[in-house]
Write a protein that holds these residues in place. Structure first.
Motif, PDB file in Angstrom:
ATOM      1  N   ILE A 199       0.845  -1.199   0.000  1.00  0.00           N
ATOM      2  CA  ILE A 199       0.000   0.000   0.000  1.00  0.00           C
ATOM      3  C   ILE A 199       0.882   1.252   0.000  1.00  0.00           C
ATOM      4  CG2 ILE A 199      -1.696   1.350   1.302  1.00  0.00           C
ATOM      5  CD1 ILE A 199      -2.827  -1.310   2.345  1.00  0.00           C
ATOM      6  N   ILE A 200       1.938   1.231   0.806  1.00  0.00           N
ATOM      7  CA  ILE A 200       2.860   2.371   0.843  1.00  0.00           C
ATOM      8  C   ILE A 200       3.573   2.525  -0.501  1.00  0.00           C
ATOM      9  CG2 ILE A 200       4.998   3.247   1.887  1.00  0.00           C
ATOM     10  CD1 ILE A 200       4.080   1.870   4.501  1.00  0.00           C
ATOM     11  N   GLU A 201       4.070   1.419  -1.052  1.00  0.00           N
ATOM     12  CA  GLU A 201       4.850   1.498  -2.296  1.00  0.00           C
ATOM     13  C   GLU A 201       3.989   1.878  -3.497  1.00  0.00           C
ATOM     14  OE1 GLU A 201       8.583  -1.466  -1.447  1.00  0.00           O
ATOM     15  OE2 GLU A 201       6.717  -2.371  -2.158  1.00  0.00           O
ATOM     16  N   LEU A 202       2.721   1.516  -3.502  1.00  0.00           N
ATOM     17  CA  LEU A 202       1.838   1.958  -4.584  1.00  0.00           C
ATOM     18  C   LEU A 202       1.620   3.467  -4.520  1.00  0.00           C
ATOM     19  CD1 LEU A 202      -0.702  -0.997  -4.556  1.00  0.00           C
ATOM     20  CD2 LEU A 202       0.742  -0.335  -6.495  1.00  0.00           C
ATOM     21  N   GLN A 203       1.744   4.039  -3.324  1.00  0.00           N
ATOM     22  CA  GLN A 203       1.657   5.497  -3.183  1.00  0.00           C
ATOM     23  C   GLN A 203       2.959   6.169  -3.625  1.00  0.00           C
ATOM     24  OE1 GLN A 203      -0.550   6.791   0.639  1.00  0.00           O
ATOM     25  NE2 GLN A 203      -0.088   4.641   1.040  1.00  0.00           N
ATOM     26  N   THR A 204       4.105   5.622  -3.176  1.00  0.00           N
ATOM     27  CA  THR A 204       5.387   6.278  -3.474  1.00  0.00           C
ATOM     28  C   THR A 204       5.864   6.035  -4.900  1.00  0.00           C
ATOM     29  OG1 THR A 204       6.628   4.365  -2.610  1.00  0.00           O
ATOM     30  CG2 THR A 204       6.130   6.144  -1.065  1.00  0.00           C
ATOM     31  N   GLU A 205       5.495   4.891  -5.482  1.00  0.00           N
ATOM     32  CA  GLU A 205       5.983   4.552  -6.817  1.00  0.00           C
ATOM     33  C   GLU A 205       5.037   4.972  -7.932  1.00  0.00           C
ATOM     34  OE1 GLU A 205       8.843   3.305  -7.738  1.00  0.00           O
ATOM     35  OE2 GLU A 205       9.670   2.951  -5.740  1.00  0.00           O
ATOM     36  N   PHE A 206       3.746   5.176  -7.592  1.00  0.00           N
ATOM     37  CA  PHE A 206       2.770   5.516  -8.637  1.00  0.00           C
ATOM     38  C   PHE A 206       1.912   6.734  -8.306  1.00  0.00           C
ATOM     39  CE2 PHE A 206       3.630   0.970  -9.068  1.00  0.00           C
ATOM     40  CZ  PHE A 206       3.913   0.863 -10.426  1.00  0.00           C
ATOM     41  N   GLY A 207       2.063   7.286  -7.106  1.00  0.00           N
ATOM     42  CA  GLY A 207       1.290   8.468  -6.739  1.00  0.00           C
ATOM     43  C   GLY A 207      -0.165   8.193  -6.440  1.00  0.00           C
ATOM     44  N   LEU A 208      -0.500   6.949  -6.057  1.00  0.00           N
ATOM     45  CA  LEU A 208      -1.883   6.619  -5.731  1.00  0.00           C
ATOM     46  C   LEU A 208      -2.236   7.102  -4.323  1.00  0.00           C
ATOM     47  CD1 LEU A 208      -2.256   2.929  -7.017  1.00  0.00           C
ATOM     48  CD2 LEU A 208      -2.253   5.071  -8.316  1.00  0.00           C
ATOM     49  N   THR A 209      -3.513   7.257  -4.052  1.00  0.00           N
ATOM     50  CA  THR A 209      -3.969   7.437  -2.681  1.00  0.00           C
ATOM     51  C   THR A 209      -4.029   6.050  -2.048  1.00  0.00           C
ATOM     52  OG1 THR A 209      -6.334   7.164  -3.137  1.00  0.00           O
ATOM     53  CG2 THR A 209      -5.409   9.385  -3.413  1.00  0.00           C
ATOM     54  N   ARG A 210      -4.154   5.994  -0.736  1.00  0.00           N
ATOM     55  CA  ARG A 210      -4.196   4.682  -0.064  1.00  0.00           C
ATOM     56  C   ARG A 210      -5.426   3.886  -0.502  1.00  0.00           C
ATOM     57  NH1 ARG A 210      -6.825   5.240   5.898  1.00  0.00           N
ATOM     58  NH2 ARG A 210      -8.604   6.466   5.212  1.00  0.00           N
ATOM     59  N   THR A 211      -6.555   4.590  -0.726  1.00  0.00           N
ATOM     60  CA  THR A 211      -7.774   3.889  -1.142  1.00  0.00           C
ATOM     61  C   THR A 211      -7.626   3.332  -2.547  1.00  0.00           C
ATOM     62  OG1 THR A 211      -9.037   5.449   0.216  1.00  0.00           O
ATOM     63  CG2 THR A 211     -10.275   4.096  -1.331  1.00  0.00           C
ATOM     64  N   GLU A 212      -7.043   4.114  -3.445  1.00  0.00           N
ATOM     65  CA  GLU A 212      -6.781   3.613  -4.798  1.00  0.00           C
ATOM     66  C   GLU A 212      -5.853   2.407  -4.752  1.00  0.00           C
ATOM     67  OE1 GLU A 212      -7.128   7.872  -7.228  1.00  0.00           O
ATOM     68  OE2 GLU A 212      -5.179   7.148  -6.541  1.00  0.00           O
ATOM     69  N   ALA A 213      -4.880   2.457  -3.842  1.00  0.00           N
ATOM     70  CA  ALA A 213      -3.898   1.368  -3.741  1.00  0.00           C
ATOM     71  C   ALA A 213      -4.565   0.046  -3.380  1.00  0.00           C
ATOM     72  CB  ALA A 213      -2.829   1.720  -2.706  1.00  0.00           C
ATOM     73  N   VAL A 214      -5.524   0.078  -2.457  1.00  0.00           N
ATOM     74  CA  VAL A 214      -6.151  -1.185  -2.049  1.00  0.00           C
ATOM     75  C   VAL A 214      -7.200  -1.656  -3.052  1.00  0.00           C
ATOM     76  CG1 VAL A 214      -5.722  -0.748   0.398  1.00  0.00           C
ATOM     77  CG2 VAL A 214      -7.915  -0.105  -0.589  1.00  0.00           C
ATOM     78  N   ARG A 215      -7.672  -0.762  -3.924  1.00  0.00           N
ATOM     79  CA  ARG A 215      -8.708  -1.137  -4.894  1.00  0.00           C
ATOM     80  C   ARG A 215      -8.149  -1.433  -6.289  1.00  0.00           C
ATOM     81  NH1 ARG A 215     -13.380   3.430  -3.478  1.00  0.00           N
ATOM     82  NH2 ARG A 215     -13.789   2.698  -1.359  1.00  0.00           N
TER      83      ARG A 215
END
Length: 266
Positions: free
Chosen positions: A128-144
């Motif tokens: 979840i953290i790496e999807l935010q730092t590597e792609f600029g997603l929000t935490r909700t986008e990361a889990v979905r």
């Protein structure tokens, strides 16, 4: 249903009677309006205890359609957080950053001071953290995010159905570390579609929040802004002019204006 929701509001406001009579009355009026909006949307739960993130996202979408300003929506969200806290409802309320509710004045941005992804115990929280730092997603986008559907060779597609602002966008996959995150995401998911299906979305986000708390990391930390800074640096190395680079990052992260982006990265 409406009687029960209003009873919960009355009980909490009577129990926590701090502040002026006017401020308590304003809270009551605002919460009653929120109840009406839930009823109009036909999603009113029998109790605030059963209010879910999906309900809140639909409320925010309705308020935007009604022309509410970001400031007004922030006030409504703050009132919901007050109710959640004083009622011990444990509602998973998205952050203002998740909902792209920006302040009009500059505020200090909380940036991660350590590599938190390497500190957490759960591989789910790490992703979840790496999807935010590597792609600029929000935490909700990361889990979905569904990597089987939303990732092509060179792009990650964030469809309207999971996008924080209900606008489709595309994010470039341009470096090996991004590809490595995708490989690990697919491996942990196995046959599941997204991280939210590893348990329930609420449970996955509660795990994530708990791990941040254990590490002493504020829940308001903007991991996705690491992506903004790294992406701008990468575009600069490619000799792209600043304005064009800002526009690329705004498009990839869903920011509405350059001002929103600059507030995020400073």
């Amino acid at each position: 249903m409406i009687k029960n929701l209003k009873s919960e509001v009355s009980f909490i406001l009577q129990r926590y009677n701090h502040g002026t009579y006017r401020s308590r009355a304003d809270k009551r009026d605002l919460l009653n309006k929120i109840i009406k909006d839930l009823l109009d949307l036909k999603i009113a739960p029998p109790s605030f205890r059963f209010l879910a993130m999906e309900h809140i996202e639909k409320l925010v979408s309705l308020w935007r359609k009604q022309g509410n300003s970001d400031k007004t929506i922030r006030n409504k969200m703050a009132t919901l957080r007050f109710l959640n806290d004083k009622g011990n409802f444990v509602i998973d309320i998205p952050t203002n950053d998740d909902l792209n509710l920006t302040q009009l004045h500059h505020r200090a941005t909380v940036h991660p001071k350590i590599n938190v992804a390497q500190q957490v115990s759960s591989p789910i929280s790490e992703l979840i953290i790496e999807l935010q730092t590597e792609f600029g997603l929000t935490r909700t986008e990361a889990v979905r995010l569904n990597p089987w559907l939303n990732i092509q060779k060179q792009d990650m597609n964030i469809p309207r159905s999971i996008s924080f602002n209900r606008r489709e966008r595309f994010i470039a996959i341009y470096k090996p570390s991004q590809k490595e995150v995708i490989i690990r995401l697919k491996r942990i998911l196995d046959e599941k579609n997204c991280l939210a299906e590893m348990a329930t979305e609420r449970h996955v986000l509660n795990l994530y929040n708990a791990e941040l708390a254990i590490q002493g990391v504020a829940l308001t930390t903007r991991f996705r802004n690491t992506y903004a800074n790294n992406r701008l640096a990468e575009l600069s190395r490619k000799s792209m002019d600043k304005e064009s680079a800002y526009q690329v990052v705004m498009d990839e992260m869903g920011y509405k204006s350059k001002r929103n982006l600059m507030e995020a990265i400073l």
